[in-house]
Design a protein around this motif. Structure first.
Motif, PDB file in Angstrom:
ATOM      1  N   ASP A   1       0.828  -1.211   0.000  1.00 17.32           N
ATOM      2  CA  ASP A   1       0.000   0.000   0.000  1.00 17.32           C
ATOM      3  C   ASP A   1       0.862   1.261   0.000  1.00 17.32           C
ATOM      4  O   ASP A   1       0.508   2.273  -0.617  1.00 17.32           O
ATOM      5  N   MET A   2       1.999   1.220   0.673  1.00 18.41           N
ATOM      6  CA  MET A   2       2.894   2.377   0.733  1.00 18.41           C
ATOM      7  C   MET A   2       3.516   2.684  -0.629  1.00 18.41           C
ATOM      8  O   MET A   2       3.863   3.831  -0.916  1.00 18.41           O
ATOM      9  N   LEU A   3       3.645   1.657  -1.457  1.00 19.54           N
ATOM     10  CA  LEU A   3       4.281   1.829  -2.764  1.00 19.54           C
ATOM     11  C   LEU A   3       3.286   2.060  -3.896  1.00 19.54           C
ATOM     12  O   LEU A   3       3.685   2.456  -4.994  1.00 19.54           O
ATOM     13  N   ALA A   4       2.020   1.829  -3.632  1.00 20.20           N
ATOM     14  CA  ALA A   4       1.011   1.838  -4.701  1.00 20.20           C
ATOM     15  C   ALA A   4       0.952   3.171  -5.445  1.00 20.20           C
ATOM     16  O   ALA A   4       0.782   3.210  -6.663  1.00 20.20           O
ATOM     17  N   GLY A   5       1.098   4.268  -4.745  1.00 22.82           N
ATOM     18  CA  GLY A   5       1.006   5.579  -5.387  1.00 22.82           C
ATOM     19  C   GLY A   5       2.345   6.201  -5.732  1.00 22.82           C
ATOM     20  O   GLY A   5       2.395   7.361  -6.160  1.00 22.82           O
ATOM     21  N   ALA A   6       3.419   5.428  -5.571  1.00 24.37           N
ATOM     22  CA  ALA A   6       4.757   5.966  -5.822  1.00 24.37           C
ATOM     23  C   ALA A   6       5.046   6.074  -7.313  1.00 24.37           C
ATOM     24  O   ALA A   6       4.401   5.429  -8.143  1.00 24.37           O
ATOM     25  N   ARG A   7       6.038   6.887  -7.654  1.00 31.53           N
ATOM     26  CA  ARG A   7       6.416   7.049  -9.053  1.00 31.53           C
ATOM     27  C   ARG A   7       7.238   5.850  -9.529  1.00 31.53           C
ATOM     28  O   ARG A   7       7.704   5.035  -8.739  1.00 31.53           O
ATOM     29  N   ASN A   8       7.424   5.766 -10.838  1.00 31.87           N
ATOM     30  CA  ASN A   8       8.138   4.650 -11.439  1.00 31.87           C
ATOM     31  C   ASN A   8       9.645   4.793 -11.266  1.00 31.87           C
ATOM     32  O   ASN A   8      10.173   5.884 -11.045  1.00 31.87           O
ATOM     33  N   LEU A   9      10.347   3.678 -11.457  1.00 32.88           N
ATOM     34  CA  LEU A   9      11.797   3.624 -11.305  1.00 32.88           C
ATOM     35  C   LEU A   9      12.499   4.636 -12.194  1.00 32.88           C
ATOM     36  O   LEU A   9      13.404   5.343 -11.750  1.00 32.88           O
ATOM     37  N   GLN A  10      12.103   4.739 -13.446  1.00 34.84           N
ATOM     38  CA  GLN A  10      12.784   5.617 -14.391  1.00 34.84           C
ATOM     39  C   GLN A  10      12.790   7.068 -13.905  1.00 34.84           C
ATOM     40  O   GLN A  10      13.811   7.755 -13.963  1.00 34.84           O
ATOM     41  N   VAL A  11      11.664   7.532 -13.414  1.00 32.56           N
ATOM     42  CA  VAL A  11      11.535   8.928 -12.997  1.00 32.56           C
ATOM     43  C   VAL A  11      12.340   9.195 -11.720  1.00 32.56           C
ATOM     44  O   VAL A  11      13.080  10.183 -11.617  1.00 32.56           O
ATOM     45  N   VAL A  12      12.196   8.290 -10.743  1.00 32.70           N
ATOM     46  CA  VAL A  12      12.870   8.495  -9.460  1.00 32.70           C
ATOM     47  C   VAL A  12      14.387   8.389  -9.608  1.00 32.70           C
ATOM     48  O   VAL A  12      15.139   9.215  -9.072  1.00 32.70           O
ATOM     49  N   VAL A  13      14.853   7.388 -10.349  1.00 32.54           N
ATOM     50  CA  VAL A  13      16.295   7.242 -10.554  1.00 32.54           C
ATOM     51  C   VAL A  13      16.851   8.440 -11.313  1.00 32.54           C
ATOM     52  O   VAL A  13      17.949   8.927 -11.020  1.00 32.54           O
ATOM     53  N   GLY A  14      16.096   8.945 -12.276  1.00 34.32           N
ATOM     54  CA  GLY A  14      16.525  10.147 -12.995  1.00 34.32           C
ATOM     55  C   GLY A  14      16.708  11.325 -12.059  1.00 34.32           C
ATOM     56  O   GLY A  14      17.710  12.059 -12.141  1.00 34.32           O
ATOM     57  N   ASP A  15      15.765  11.506 -11.139  1.00 30.57           N
ATOM     58  CA  ASP A  15      15.889  12.595 -10.160  1.00 30.57           C
ATOM     59  C   ASP A  15      17.062  12.358  -9.215  1.00 30.57           C
ATOM     60  O   ASP A  15      17.760  13.306  -8.823  1.00 30.57           O
ATOM     61  N   PHE A  16      17.286  11.094  -8.859  1.00 33.07           N
ATOM     62  CA  PHE A  16      18.391  10.799  -7.942  1.00 33.07           C
ATOM     63  C   PHE A  16      19.744  11.019  -8.610  1.00 33.07           C
ATOM     64  O   PHE A  16      20.673  11.531  -7.981  1.00 33.07           O
ATOM     65  N   VAL A  17      19.869  10.654  -9.874  1.00 32.94           N
ATOM     66  CA  VAL A  17      21.103  10.920 -10.620  1.00 32.94           C
ATOM     67  C   VAL A  17      21.397  12.427 -10.627  1.00 32.94           C
ATOM     68  O   VAL A  17      22.533  12.858 -10.410  1.00 32.94           O
ATOM     69  N   ASP A  18      20.358  13.229 -10.849  1.00 31.63           N
ATOM     70  CA  ASP A  18      20.522  14.684 -10.820  1.00 31.63           C
ATOM     71  C   ASP A  18      20.931  15.165  -9.423  1.00 31.63           C
ATOM     72  O   ASP A  18      21.755  16.079  -9.278  1.00 31.63           O
ATOM     73  N   PHE A  19      20.340  14.561  -8.408  1.00 31.99           N
ATOM     74  CA  PHE A  19      20.638  14.934  -7.016  1.00 31.99           C
ATOM     75  C   PHE A  19      22.114  14.693  -6.694  1.00 31.99           C
ATOM     76  O   PHE A  19      22.757  15.505  -6.025  1.00 31.99           O
ATOM     77  N   CYS A  20      22.662  13.591  -7.180  1.00 32.01           N
ATOM     78  CA  CYS A  20      24.048  13.226  -6.860  1.00 32.01           C
ATOM     79  C   CYS A  20      25.069  14.115  -7.567  1.00 32.01           C
ATOM     80  O   CYS A  20      26.208  14.250  -7.093  1.00 32.01           O
ATOM     81  N   GLU A  21      24.668  14.715  -8.711  1.00 32.60           N
ATOM     82  CA  GLU A  21      25.597  15.533  -9.505  1.00 32.60           C
ATOM     83  C   GLU A  21      26.912  14.757  -9.698  1.00 32.60           C
ATOM     84  O   GLU A  21      26.893  13.599 -10.089  1.00 32.60           O
ATOM     85  N   ASP A  22      28.044  15.381  -9.405  1.00 35.22           N
ATOM     86  CA  ASP A  22      29.319  14.669  -9.551  1.00 35.22           C
ATOM     87  C   ASP A  22      30.012  14.473  -8.205  1.00 35.22           C
ATOM     88  O   ASP A  22      31.232  14.324  -8.136  1.00 35.22           O
ATOM     89  N   TYR A  23      29.226  14.435  -7.135  1.00 31.18           N
ATOM     90  CA  TYR A  23      29.791  14.290  -5.802  1.00 31.18           C
ATOM     91  C   TYR A  23      30.313  12.869  -5.558  1.00 31.18           C
ATOM     92  O   TYR A  23      29.829  11.893  -6.150  1.00 31.18           O
TER      93      TYR A  23
END
Length: 245
Positions: A62-84
């Motif tokens: 139930d906690m995951l049912a409304g979550a976004r898909n892997l592609q979108v979240v991983v894309g945002d996380f890649v941006d979050f990490c930058e080159d750190y």
């Protein structure tokens, strides 16, 4: 000690990056030793969690049912990490999952990393366990929600700073970032026959065929079909070989 870095942790459906998928990413960005930004998000795996994973993480379907898909979240996380530089406890595990997910969607994820488990194995050979929980207990680090991605990432950040405080002078090489050498295997997209069978199976069992399914690899499609047949049953007019070609 590196002063600017991203500490991250994942929760997944299992232990194999080839067979399992990410269900939660938690991370914090540290600039000059202080938390500057946070990342915490669920990912909808479009499959039911095992009882073991739910009990371990406290995460439910139930906690995951409304979550976004892997592609979108991983894309945002890649941006979050930058080159750190990235930091993690047993970093190779989390890095492999993230790297494979990023490559699946043609996203760049190349970082140097520091593994607090590797440091602990050198400086704490006396301890019976160098798990994150055991090390937090050893140093009095409170982790209010163990096995949840963000809280484990926060605990890892505190552990990293603590280890650096005590051991960087005597063991400086342990705190130098290393290039993460994992290279993900190239994933083949699902075949036309698999896609057609998958759509028919979803229609037959009244399951929504979504964008995440459209992006499945050949192996992911085969595993999803297997799990669906196990849970809901087979369509009588199809043979097993139809979905494996």
């Amino acid at each position: 000690m590196v002063k600017d870095y991203v500490v991250f942790d994942l929760e997944t459906t299992g232990l194999s990056p080839d067979k399992d998928t990410i269900i939660e990413i938690g991370a914090l960005k540290v600039i000059q030793g202080k938390v500057a930004d946070r990342f915490s998000e669920f990912i909808n795996p479009h499959q039911k969690l095992t009882q073991q994973i739910s009990e371990l993480t406290g995460i439910t379907d139930d906690m995951l049912a409304g979550a976004r898909n892997l592609q979108v979240v991983v894309g945002d996380f890649v941006d979050f990490c930058e080159d750190y530089v990235v930091v993690g406890h047993n970093l190779g595990f989390d890095y492999r999952f993230t790297k494979m997910a990023a490559e699946k969607y043609h996203l760049p994820f190349e970082h140097e990393g520091i593994d607090t488990l590797k440091i602990a194995k050198t400086v704490h050979k006396d301890l019976p366990s160098r798990s994150l929980g055991a090390l937090c207990e050893h140093y009095g680090i409170i982790n209010s929600s163990a096995h949840r991605a963000y809280h484990d990432a926060l605990a890892t950040a505190k552990l990293y700073q603590t280890l650096a405080h005590y051991f960087e002078t005597s063991e400086p090489k342990l705190f130098v970032p290393e290039k993460m050498g994992f290279k993900a295997k190239k994933q083949q997209p699902m075949t036309k026959k698999q896609k057609a069978y998958l759509k028919d199976l979803c229609k037959y069992h009244k399951i929504e065929f979504n964008d995440a399914m459209e992006q499945m690899t050949m192996s992911e499609a085969s595993r999803w079909i297997d799990k669906t047949i196990l849970q809901y049953g087979r369509m009588k007019r199809f043979n097993r070989s139809d979905r494996n070609e």
